[in-house]
Scaffold this active site. Structure first.
Site, short mmCIF file in Angstrom:
data_model
loop_
_atom_site.label_atom_id
_atom_site.label_comp_id
_atom_site.label_asym_id
_atom_site.label_seq_id
_atom_site.Cartn_x
_atom_site.Cartn_y
_atom_site.Cartn_z
N LYS A 65 20.41 29.44 -34.21
CA LYS A 65 19.70 29.15 -32.96
C LYS A 65 20.19 30.14 -31.92
CE LYS A 65 22.74 25.74 -30.85
NZ LYS A 65 22.85 24.39 -30.32
N ARG A 109 25.82 29.78 -40.30
CA ARG A 109 25.93 28.80 -41.38
C ARG A 109 24.56 28.16 -41.61
NH1 ARG A 109 30.64 25.04 -39.31
NH2 ARG A 109 29.71 25.65 -37.33
N GLY A 153 8.75 25.19 -36.17
CA GLY A 153 9.12 26.56 -36.50
C GLY A 153 9.73 26.60 -37.89
N GLU A 160 32.08 13.37 -31.58
CA GLU A 160 31.73 14.48 -30.70
C GLU A 160 30.26 14.81 -30.89
OE1 GLU A 160 33.75 16.17 -28.46
OE2 GLU A 160 31.68 16.71 -28.03
N GLU A 192 26.30 23.63 -30.07
CA GLU A 192 26.74 25.00 -29.90
C GLU A 192 25.88 25.64 -28.81
OE1 GLU A 192 26.99 27.03 -33.65
OE2 GLU A 192 27.99 25.31 -34.56
N CYS A 199 25.93 21.67 -38.78
CA CYS A 199 25.94 20.20 -38.63
C CYS A 199 24.76 19.50 -39.27
CB CYS A 199 26.02 19.83 -37.16
SG CYS A 199 27.60 20.30 -36.44
#
Ligand code: UDX
Length: 441
Positions: free
Chosen positions: A331, A338, A262, A154, A158, A269
């Protein structure tokens, strides 16, 4: 064609996959061991923030195509196509992935399989896992050799999970070359609509499919750390990394995406996946091949320290300073904290003696659970009240749209540090603010 499908795991991956398979018209049963998650999903509520997912979930529950259960017996009875989408977190104290959730699905499910079955693994796993799980499943299942394990990694992001599942860039399927079976034809049925759309479908062996996923994430992490390393050189030389990224990004071989310098990457992940990849390469005797990922990780972690330094420089000393932190999620468009660079920076600054006021549009609940000692406010403006410095650490649209005049009345000092290079420096400087970005003059 309509298939009956069970999806094991109802986290970001599993819940999205279950809802999206139902959206494709299949009859789907989502399976989890966590009764709280199941209760929420059954009520049509997504346990995390993911734009668009709730609508898909509700629509398909209402249409009777999507249900949830804790019962493996029910799942084994219901479907002969199973997707495995449980988590593979980092093991405590080491780099390797913790396989206990994946293993436990196979250990519980396989003994219940009495008919020919295909299990498609979706979780990100160390190369070699699919073959191992296949052997174990055939050993445990009454259906024995008629149980196939294939791998269908996959790639969803997100914030774009629904789009990435229903309209992915590509589908990848790893099948067991030693025992050709039905996995490919079953996958073609399940994903018929996507294939009709012309989405590339790469069919390969198990090991390659597992490595595709690990390599994709390693490449993305490397791209981000590359630009962050260049950003350090920009800082040392007075150059502007944002202009540089635009300029090199025009080269089609390089591409502009994932070149935003940044405070670096975080989330559930990329960080753990590059570490698990290094650990697995080590086990295979190919550790030298991936030592550069250690540097990718180091560059990334150094960005967080740099951000703390910039905040200290702005305040003189962090002891007794009042610091506003805008953004806690790893983000924007996510409530996931996490390994979030933003929360990590906020925590470090507080540990060095500052009062830290945090605001995030969606991640407040998760942040409080992870870092209960920070102060959480109910708006960006409240977070900035009396601030000696404002740190923008997640590039939510709400923060990008902030104007100097919005904050001027509440802050103590007009200093803003843009940890995501998402603000327009001249807007702030022209209004009399001290603006600092990462890798910008
Ligand atoms: C990632 C992969 O993109 C996805 O394909 C995989 O399936 C799971 O991991 P995700 O964790 O949702 O997805 O986030 P992603 O959008 O990739 O961002 C990862 C991190 O990198 C974020 O912290 C983000 O802020 C950071 N990032 C991204 C940068 O610092 N700069 C960039 O240019 C892009």
């Amino acid at each position: 064609m309509t298939s009956r499908i069970a999806v094991f795991g109802t986290g970001y991956l599993g819940a999205t996959h279950a809802a999206c398979m139902a959206e494709l018209g299949h009859e789907v049963l989502g399976v989890d061991v966590d009764p709280n998650k199941l209760a929420m999903l059954e009520a049509g509520e997504v346990p995390f923030y993911e734009p668009g997912l709730e609508e898909v979930l509700r629509r398909n529950i209402a249409a009777g195509r999507l249900r949830f259960t804790a019962s493996y017996e029910e799942a084994a009875e219901f479907a002969d196509i199973h997707f495995l989408g449980v988590g593979t977190p980092q093991k405590k104290g080491e780099f390797a992935a913790d396989m206990r959730f994946v293993d436990s699905v196979i250990e519980t499910l396989a003994p219940l399989l009495t008919r020919p079955t295909v299990i498609f693994g979706k979780s990100t796993v160390p190369v070699g896992t699919a073959e191992r799980l296949g052997a174990r499943a055939r050993e445990l299942a009454p259906a024995g050799q008629d149980v196939e394990v294939a791998w269908n990694p996959e790639f969803l992001r997100e914030g774009y999970a629904v789009k990435d599942t229903l309209h992915p860039d590509r589908l990848v399927l790893g099948v067991d070359r030693h025992r050709p079976g039905r996995a490919e034809s079953v996958a073609r049925e399940v994903y018929e609509q996507l294939l009709n759309e012309g989405i590339p479908f790469v069919v390969t062996d198990l090991a390659t499919s597992e490595l595709v996923k690990a390599s994709a994430n390693a490449f993305l992490a490397t791209k981000i750390s590359f630009i962050n390393a260049i950003s350090e050189v920009c800082e040392a030389s007075g150059a502007d990394v944002t202009v540089l990224a635009d300029a090199i990004g025009h080269d089609e071989r390089i591409g502009r995406r994932f070149l935003n310098a940044g405070i670096g990457f975080g989330g559930g992940c990329l960080p753990k996946d590059i570490r698990a990849f290094m650990a697995r390469a080590g086990e295979l005797g190919a550790d030298q091949a991936l030592t550069f990922l250690r540097e990718v990780d180091n560059i990334n972690m150094r960005r967080r320290t740099r951000m703390v330094e910039l905040a200290r420089e702005a305040c003189g000393s962090l002891l007794g300073a009042n610091v506003a932190v805008l953004g806690a999620a790893f983000k924007p468009d996510s409530d996931d904290v996490r390994d979030s660079p933003a929360l990590n920076v906020a925590g470090q600054i507080q540990l060095q003696g500052a009062a830290v006021n945090v605001y995030d549009p969606k991640a407040m609940g998760n942040s409080k659970a992870l870092f209960p000692t920070l102060t959480y406010t109910s708006s960006a403006l409240d977070a900035c009240a009396g601030a000696d410095v404002v740190l923008v650490l997640t590039e939510w649209t709400e923060f990008r749209k902030l104007l100097p005049s919005d904050l001027e009345a509440v802050v103590r000092k007009k200093v803003i540090i843009d940890g995501r290079n998402c603000l327009e420096p001249t807007t702030w400087r022209d209004a009399g603010w001290t603006y600092r970005g990462l890798g910008r003059p």
